[in-house]
Design a protein around this motif. Structure first.
Motif, PDB file in Angstrom:
ATOM      1  N   LEU A   1      56.434  38.789  45.570  1.00  0.00           N
ATOM      2  CA  LEU A   1      55.554  39.151  46.678  1.00  0.00           C
ATOM      3  C   LEU A   1      54.449  40.073  46.180  1.00  0.00           C
ATOM      4  CD1 LEU A   1      55.211  38.834  49.701  1.00  0.00           C
ATOM      5  CD2 LEU A   1      56.564  40.882  50.021  1.00  0.00           C
ATOM      6  N   ASP A   2      54.839  41.046  45.339  1.00  0.00           N
ATOM      7  CA  ASP A   2      53.847  41.966  44.783  1.00  0.00           C
ATOM      8  C   ASP A   2      52.772  41.217  44.041  1.00  0.00           C
ATOM      9  OD1 ASP A   2      54.901  44.193  45.809  1.00  0.00           O
ATOM     10  OD2 ASP A   2      56.075  44.743  44.041  1.00  0.00           O
ATOM     11  N   ILE A   3      53.211  40.271  43.227  1.00  0.00           N
ATOM     12  CA  ILE A   3      52.239  39.503  42.445  1.00  0.00           C
ATOM     13  C   ILE A   3      51.328  38.722  43.373  1.00  0.00           C
ATOM     14  CG2 ILE A   3      51.962  37.630  40.766  1.00  0.00           C
ATOM     15  CD1 ILE A   3      54.653  38.522  39.585  1.00  0.00           C
ATOM     16  N   PHE A   4      51.923  38.135  44.390  1.00  0.00           N
ATOM     17  CA  PHE A   4      51.127  37.368  45.344  1.00  0.00           C
ATOM     18  C   PHE A   4      50.065  38.249  45.996  1.00  0.00           C
ATOM     19  CE2 PHE A   4      50.591  36.279  49.869  1.00  0.00           C
ATOM     20  CZ  PHE A   4      49.900  35.096  49.718  1.00  0.00           C
ATOM     21  N   ILE A   5      50.523  39.421  46.468  1.00  0.00           N
ATOM     22  CA  ILE A   5      49.591  40.333  47.136  1.00  0.00           C
ATOM     23  C   ILE A   5      48.491  40.754  46.176  1.00  0.00           C
ATOM     24  CG2 ILE A   5      49.350  42.634  48.142  1.00  0.00           C
ATOM     25  CD1 ILE A   5      52.187  42.298  49.237  1.00  0.00           C
ATOM     26  N   PHE A   6      48.920  41.117  44.968  1.00  0.00           N
ATOM     27  CA  PHE A   6      47.959  41.598  43.983  1.00  0.00           C
ATOM     28  C   PHE A   6      46.911  40.529  43.675  1.00  0.00           C
ATOM     29  CE2 PHE A   6      46.726  41.897  39.503  1.00  0.00           C
ATOM     30  CZ  PHE A   6      46.125  43.134  39.519  1.00  0.00           C
ATOM     31  N   GLU A   7      47.405  39.334  43.377  1.00  0.00           N
ATOM     32  CA  GLU A   7      46.484  38.279  42.964  1.00  0.00           C
ATOM     33  C   GLU A   7      45.567  37.872  44.113  1.00  0.00           C
ATOM     34  OE1 GLU A   7      47.023  34.163  40.610  1.00  0.00           O
ATOM     35  OE2 GLU A   7      47.759  34.206  42.653  1.00  0.00           O
ATOM     36  N   THR A   8      46.162  37.702  45.277  1.00  0.00           N
ATOM     37  CA  THR A   8      45.352  37.247  46.399  1.00  0.00           C
ATOM     38  C   THR A   8      44.282  38.272  46.749  1.00  0.00           C
ATOM     39  OG1 THR A   8      47.314  36.142  47.202  1.00  0.00           O
ATOM     40  CG2 THR A   8      45.473  36.277  48.708  1.00  0.00           C
ATOM     41  N   SER A   9      44.671  39.564  46.782  1.00  0.00           N
ATOM     42  CA  SER A   9      43.642  40.536  47.162  1.00  0.00           C
ATOM     43  C   SER A   9      42.553  40.608  46.112  1.00  0.00           C
ATOM     44  CB  SER A   9      44.219  41.916  47.470  1.00  0.00           C
ATOM     45  OG  SER A   9      45.442  42.110  46.867  1.00  0.00           O
ATOM     46  N   GLN A  10      42.947  40.435  44.849  1.00  0.00           N
ATOM     47  CA  GLN A  10      41.915  40.465  43.805  1.00  0.00           C
ATOM     48  C   GLN A  10      40.949  39.296  43.965  1.00  0.00           C
ATOM     49  OE1 GLN A  10      43.224  40.348  39.773  1.00  0.00           O
ATOM     50  NE2 GLN A  10      42.676  42.477  39.464  1.00  0.00           N
ATOM     51  N   LEU A  11      41.509  38.127  44.189  1.00  0.00           N
ATOM     52  CA  LEU A  11      40.678  36.940  44.368  1.00  0.00           C
ATOM     53  C   LEU A  11      39.729  37.127  45.545  1.00  0.00           C
ATOM     54  CD1 LEU A  11      43.380  34.160  43.901  1.00  0.00           C
ATOM     55  CD2 LEU A  11      41.395  34.516  42.449  1.00  0.00           C
ATOM     56  N   ILE A  12      40.297  37.632  46.623  1.00  0.00           N
ATOM     57  CA  ILE A  12      39.502  37.787  47.837  1.00  0.00           C
ATOM     58  C   ILE A  12      38.373  38.782  47.626  1.00  0.00           C
ATOM     59  CG2 ILE A  12      39.653  38.832  50.135  1.00  0.00           C
ATOM     60  CD1 ILE A  12      40.490  36.010  50.180  1.00  0.00           C
ATOM     61  N   GLU A  13      38.693  39.875  46.922  1.00  0.00           N
ATOM     62  CA  GLU A  13      37.674  40.892  46.705  1.00  0.00           C
ATOM     63  C   GLU A  13      36.525  40.355  45.851  1.00  0.00           C
ATOM     64  OE1 GLU A  13      38.835  45.015  45.385  1.00  0.00           O
ATOM     65  OE2 GLU A  13      39.809  44.795  47.335  1.00  0.00           O
ATOM     66  N   LYS A  14      36.889  39.642  44.791  1.00  0.00           N
ATOM     67  CA  LYS A  14      35.869  39.041  43.925  1.00  0.00           C
ATOM     68  C   LYS A  14      34.991  38.102  44.728  1.00  0.00           C
ATOM     69  CE  LYS A  14      37.154  40.126  39.649  1.00  0.00           C
ATOM     70  NZ  LYS A  14      36.586  40.289  38.363  1.00  0.00           N
ATOM     71  N   LEU A  15      35.664  37.340  45.548  1.00  0.00           N
ATOM     72  CA  LEU A  15      34.968  36.353  46.346  1.00  0.00           C
ATOM     73  C   LEU A  15      33.962  37.036  47.259  1.00  0.00           C
ATOM     74  CD1 LEU A  15      34.754  33.432  47.225  1.00  0.00           C
ATOM     75  CD2 LEU A  15      36.633  33.805  48.785  1.00  0.00           C
ATOM     76  N   GLU A  16      34.420  38.092  47.914  1.00  0.00           N
ATOM     77  CA  GLU A  16      33.543  38.786  48.853  1.00  0.00           C
ATOM     78  C   GLU A  16      32.319  39.335  48.133  1.00  0.00           C
ATOM     79  OE1 GLU A  16      35.366  41.996  50.948  1.00  0.00           O
ATOM     80  OE2 GLU A  16      33.739  42.073  52.409  1.00  0.00           O
ATOM     81  N   GLU A  17      32.578  39.950  46.989  1.00  0.00           N
ATOM     82  CA  GLU A  17      31.478  40.548  46.249  1.00  0.00           C
ATOM     83  C   GLU A  17      30.440  39.492  45.889  1.00  0.00           C
ATOM     84  OE1 GLU A  17      32.938  43.183  43.145  1.00  0.00           O
ATOM     85  OE2 GLU A  17      30.986  42.884  42.199  1.00  0.00           O
ATOM     86  N   SER A  18      30.923  38.368  45.379  1.00  0.00           N
ATOM     87  CA  SER A  18      29.971  37.370  44.912  1.00  0.00           C
ATOM     88  C   SER A  18      29.231  36.729  46.085  1.00  0.00           C
ATOM     89  CB  SER A  18      30.698  36.334  44.060  1.00  0.00           C
ATOM     90  OG  SER A  18      30.776  35.108  44.714  1.00  0.00           O
ATOM     91  N   VAL A  19      29.931  36.570  47.201  1.00  0.00           N
ATOM     92  CA  VAL A  19      29.284  35.961  48.364  1.00  0.00           C
ATOM     93  C   VAL A  19      28.164  36.855  48.862  1.00  0.00           C
ATOM     94  CG1 VAL A  19      29.623  35.413  50.789  1.00  0.00           C
ATOM     95  CG2 VAL A  19      31.235  34.572  49.112  1.00  0.00           C
ATOM     96  N   ILE A  20      28.464  38.161  48.969  1.00  0.00           N
ATOM     97  CA  ILE A  20      27.468  39.093  49.475  1.00  0.00           C
ATOM     98  C   ILE A  20      26.271  39.161  48.531  1.00  0.00           C
ATOM     99  CG2 ILE A  20      27.036  41.512  49.978  1.00  0.00           C
ATOM    100  CD1 ILE A  20      28.708  40.552  52.102  1.00  0.00           C
ATOM    101  N   CYS A  21      26.566  39.210  47.243  1.00  0.00           N
ATOM    102  CA  CYS A  21      25.482  39.326  46.265  1.00  0.00           C
ATOM    103  C   CYS A  21      24.543  38.135  46.344  1.00  0.00           C
ATOM    104  CB  CYS A  21      26.041  39.403  44.851  1.00  0.00           C
ATOM    105  SG  CYS A  21      26.736  40.992  44.519  1.00  0.00           S
ATOM    106  N   ASN A  22      25.098  36.971  46.672  1.00  0.00           N
ATOM    107  CA  ASN A  22      24.279  35.778  46.627  1.00  0.00           C
ATOM    108  C   ASN A  22      23.665  35.417  47.954  1.00  0.00           C
ATOM    109  OD1 ASN A  22      24.360  34.290  43.908  1.00  0.00           O
ATOM    110  ND2 ASN A  22      26.327  35.290  44.175  1.00  0.00           N
ATOM    111  N   GLU A  23      24.000  36.186  48.976  1.00  0.00           N
ATOM    112  CA  GLU A  23      23.470  35.809  50.270  1.00  0.00           C
ATOM    113  C   GLU A  23      21.959  35.928  50.281  1.00  0.00           C
ATOM    114  OE1 GLU A  23      24.338  38.150  53.601  1.00  0.00           O
ATOM    115  OE2 GLU A  23      24.122  36.479  54.987  1.00  0.00           O
ATOM    116  N   GLU A  24      21.465  36.966  49.597  1.00  0.00           N
ATOM    117  CA  GLU A  24      20.018  37.169  49.585  1.00  0.00           C
ATOM    118  C   GLU A  24      19.294  35.988  48.963  1.00  0.00           C
ATOM    119  OE1 GLU A  24      19.941  40.875  47.589  1.00  0.00           O
ATOM    120  OE2 GLU A  24      21.169  41.693  49.206  1.00  0.00           O
TER     121      GLU A  24
END
Lengths: 118, 652
Positions: free
Chosen positions: B12-35
């Motif tokens: 479960l820890d690994i799942f939480i860790f990996e998923t939150s990391q993926l999600i965070e990366k995703l958010e960052e890249s989406v926001i950066c590219n919106e402009e």
């Protein structure tokens, strides 16, 4: 004859609505003086349409609306509201209220809404 | 759903860790590219892959809801990847992705707190599917989708026109693929009511339904005085709102080398270590620094000829110093992640409030201690919200005062000495001094004469609990809880907050934060045989008192006159019941300490000097003594003595 459930904590409002609706050929299926009674009566009476006051004791009209919508997705509920309650109305619309009237409303506009919805 | 007994905790820890990391990366890249209003092919691939991964692991962990949402997203991006649609509404796409990111984040947080991950994402999944349908419809020659332009007027006296308009849009959503309205989000302000009354409510919609059906819909809408429905040309400019790129989008799919680098990459040569272990390591190194001082300055060595010993000791000191630096460096994390989170806040606020603004980030590579990062994230968010919400004006107002329509919020970090300065600047309307003073007066907070107050002092009023000049609460700020909480959080870290503003030019909030929590600068003093450390940041001045300046009241409380001001004196010997201390005031020393603008004088025997000390917590059983609540911890001095670190704020 279409059956209406009136939910309002003010006796005066219930009496007014009753009179107005009866005049235009609606049948008053029942009355509820708070939200939880409204939910109970809705399940019991299965009215065609509900007029729902927003601010009521025990359970607000908004919560009652949500419960009724959860029970019956196709429920037709018209909110009765006053100026200044924009935020509540917005939430009611999101939760599935079909329309709303703002007190003091014109008798004919309420009747028009009910007829359009039915 | 997730049943505890089925799931291995570490999985479960690994799942939480990996998923939150993926999600965070995703958010960052989406926001950066919106402009840029585009997604590179690599990014589309990446998002597809991330969603695919999340779908897989979530379904393995039996989080059906997350998996279902991820699945819908995966389908969408599969289509985009394969078909490369030319007419893409990137802004709508970004909205959908962000909504999905938020939902997954929320669920992960629930899982982390051992709550039931019970979110239902029916509407979100619907949205994703709708977008996909729209893309497909666009691809199929647009013959299925119709565009209509609708203008409607409500009956006079129906009231709450804005909410009525909102209600219409809500119901239209059920039958339309895409809806744009003017005013956008009418429910959010009462001004839109006036606008709708005057100009009507304009809707551009895209739907698979026929003209007749749309007419029927409006016929059944109550309180309408007048409706005008026009079938719009596909190329209609109005419909092609700024979010839609022009048809010539071939180049958007070209691979651009420099973009590739910026895309999300999860392959790192980095391992993650539990913070507990790092804390322990830090502790040990602190210990080592102290032990080393104890060895080198050991009293047994005094008077001995120790040439070789000193050489070896020099070498040891060099290594321990390096080691200390390295351990500190390991705990240092750049502010970039925290800073980039603010993009999202600024974006959301500007969308919601109809303001135009950009976030400028300077010095994101500046590093601070990991524990500090965690603590400043919330205050920072609050300050950015304040700047975006209160600081930046509406585009029209900005134009009127000769500023560019787009406001700028600047986040800047820099190293100054042992501190990190974080500046949150906006080029908005600035603080209204008169309003602040007025408000303070009405709250009875004003102690000084207002004409005596400097600008800084006036701004300082904003940090008082419950102070807010914004009478209207918005979704983002103005609830009166805020600046005081920000100050408290920052002060807890040993930092400080200050504010500066120029009317019509903007506001700048400066956070001063120490590089690390574990080591502080302190003044060493001695009372009797006891050593105390006072954090240097709290010390205003020290001086040898003159007997004639000291007064006593009938209850034997002592006061001292300094430059015409009277300060109360606390004798540390009495306060902590220390024996064998200096009694005569002229033989000791006064240390004036300051906290939140108030000063008091502490009386001690002698001043030993200033040095950096490693903060050690006091054992729990000692903390229960009332008087000892004024101690933050203790530290070991080089000669093996223990020095108690005073919590100055507790003395007031």
């Amino acid at each position: 004859m279409k059956r209406v459930l009136i939910a309002d904590d003010a006796m005066f409002m219930r009496a007014t609505l009753k009179q107005q609706l009866a005049k235009h050929g609606f049948e008053i299926a029942g009355e509820a003086e708070d939200g939880s009674i409204a939910v109970k009566k809705y399940k019991e009476l299965k009215p065609d349409i509900v007029t729902m006051d927003i601010t009521m004791p025990v359970m607000s009209g908004l919560d009652a609306l949500k419960e009724i919508m959860a029970f019956d997705k196709s429920a037709k509920i018209v909110m009765v509201t006053a100026l200044g309650q924009e935020e509540m109305v917005k939430q009611a619309v999101v939760a599935g209220a079909r329309s709303f009237v703002v007190k003091p409303y014109k008798e004919e506009s309420l009747i028009t809404i009910l007829n359009k919805l039915l | 759903m997730f049943e505890d007994q089925f799931v291995n905790e570490s999985m479960l820890d690994i799942f939480i860790f990996e998923t939150s990391q993926l999600i965070e990366k995703l958010e960052e890249s989406v926001i950066c590219n919106e402009e840029d209003n585009r997604y590179s092919e690599a990014q589309i691939n990446e998002i597809f892959r991330i969603m695919h991964t999340i779908k897989g692991s979530a379904s393995m962990m039996m989080f059906g809801n997350i998996s279902e949402l991820a699945h819908a997203m995966e389908d969408l991006f599969y289509y985009i990847r394969e078909e490369k649609p030319v007419h893409m509404d990137y802004s709508a796409l970004t909205d959908v992705i962000l909504a999905c990111i938020d939902d997954i984040k929320l669920e992960i947080e629930k899982i982390r707190n051992h709550d039931k991950a019970d979110g239902i994402f029916r509407t979100e999944i619907e949205d994703v599917k709708k977008l996909l349908k729209r893309l497909k419809a666009a691809k199929d020659g647009k013959d299925k989708a119709h565009h209509y332009q609708v203008r409607l007027f409500f009956e006079d006296g129906c009231e709450m026109e804005n909410i009525r308009a909102f209600s219409v849009v809500q119901r239209l959503k059920e039958i339309c693929l895409q809806i744009r309205s003017i005013p956008e989000n009418p429910e959010n302000s009462n001004e839109s009511t006036e606008l709708i009354k005057r100009d009507g409510f304009n809707i551009n919609l895209e739907t698979e339904h026929s003209y007749e059906e749309i007419c029927d819909f409006f016929r059944n809408t109550e309180f309408l005085r007048d409706v005008d429905i026009k079938e719009a040309e596909e190329e209609n400019e109005d419909f092609r709102l700024k979010g839609l790129p022009e048809a010539n989008t071939d180049n958007k799919w070209e691979k651009k080398e420099n973009r590739e680098e910026g895309s999300i990459s999860l392959q790192q040569s980095i391992i993650s270590v539990s913070v507990n272990k790092l804390d322990k390591l830090m502790d040990l190194v602190g210990e080592m620094v102290i032990s080393q001082a104890m060895v080198i300055h050991n009293p047994d060595l005094q008077g001995m000829e120790l040439t070789n010993f000193h050489k070896a000791a020099g070498q040891l000191t060099k290594i321990t110093d390096e080691m200390q630096d390295l351990v500190m460096a390991i705990r240092m994390v750049p502010l970039s992640v925290t800073f980039h989170k603010m993009h999202r806040i600024v974006r959301d606020i500007s969308k919601k409030l109809g303001k135009e603004m950009q976030l400028k980030i300077i010095g994101e590579e500046t590093e601070v201690d990991k524990n500090i990062i965690e603590q400043i994230s919330d205050p920072l968010m609050h300050l950015v919200r304040n700047a975006a919400d209160h600081g930046i004006e509406d585009p029209a107002d900005r134009q009127r005062s000769g500023k560019p329509r787009q406001g700028t919020v600047t986040l800047e970090a820099k190293n100054v000495g042992g501190d990190v300065l974080i500046l949150i600047k906006d080029d908005g309307k600035g603080l209204d001094k008169e309003k602040i003073v007025e408000k303070a007066k009405s709250m009875g907070l004003l102690t000084n004469q207002e004409r005596d107050m400097t600008d800084k002092e006036i701004y300082q009023l904003l940090f008082l609990p419950g102070f807010s000049t914004n009478s209207e609460v918005t979704e983002y700020s103005g609830r009166g809880v805020g600046m005081d909480v920000v100050t408290r959080n920052i002060e807890k870290l040993g930092g400080s907050v200050s504010m500066d503003s120029t009317w019509q030019q903007g506001t700048c909030v400066t956070l001063k934060i120490p590089l690390t929590l574990a080591i502080i600068d302190g003044i060493q003093i001695k009372v009797g045989k006891t050593y105390f450390t006072i954090p240097t940041i709290a010390v205003k001045e020290f001086f040898r008192p003159d007997k004639k300046d000291v007064l006593q009241d009938p209850e034997n409380n002592e006061f001292i006159m300094v430059r015409g001001e009277c300060y109360s004196v606390i004798r540390l010997e009495n306060y902590y019941h220390v024996k064998e201390a200096v009694k005569k005031i002229e033989d000791g020393i006064i240390i004036m300490v300051e906290q939140e603008g108030k000063s008091i004088c502490l009386f001690a025997d002698e001043l030993l000097g200033q040095q950096q000390v490693v903060v050690k917590p006091l054992p729990d059983f000692i903390k229960y003594f009332n008087k000892l609540k004024t101690l933050t911890g203790c530290t070991l001095l080089g000669d093996g003595n223990i020095s108690l670190i005073l919590d100055v704020s507790g003395l007031f």
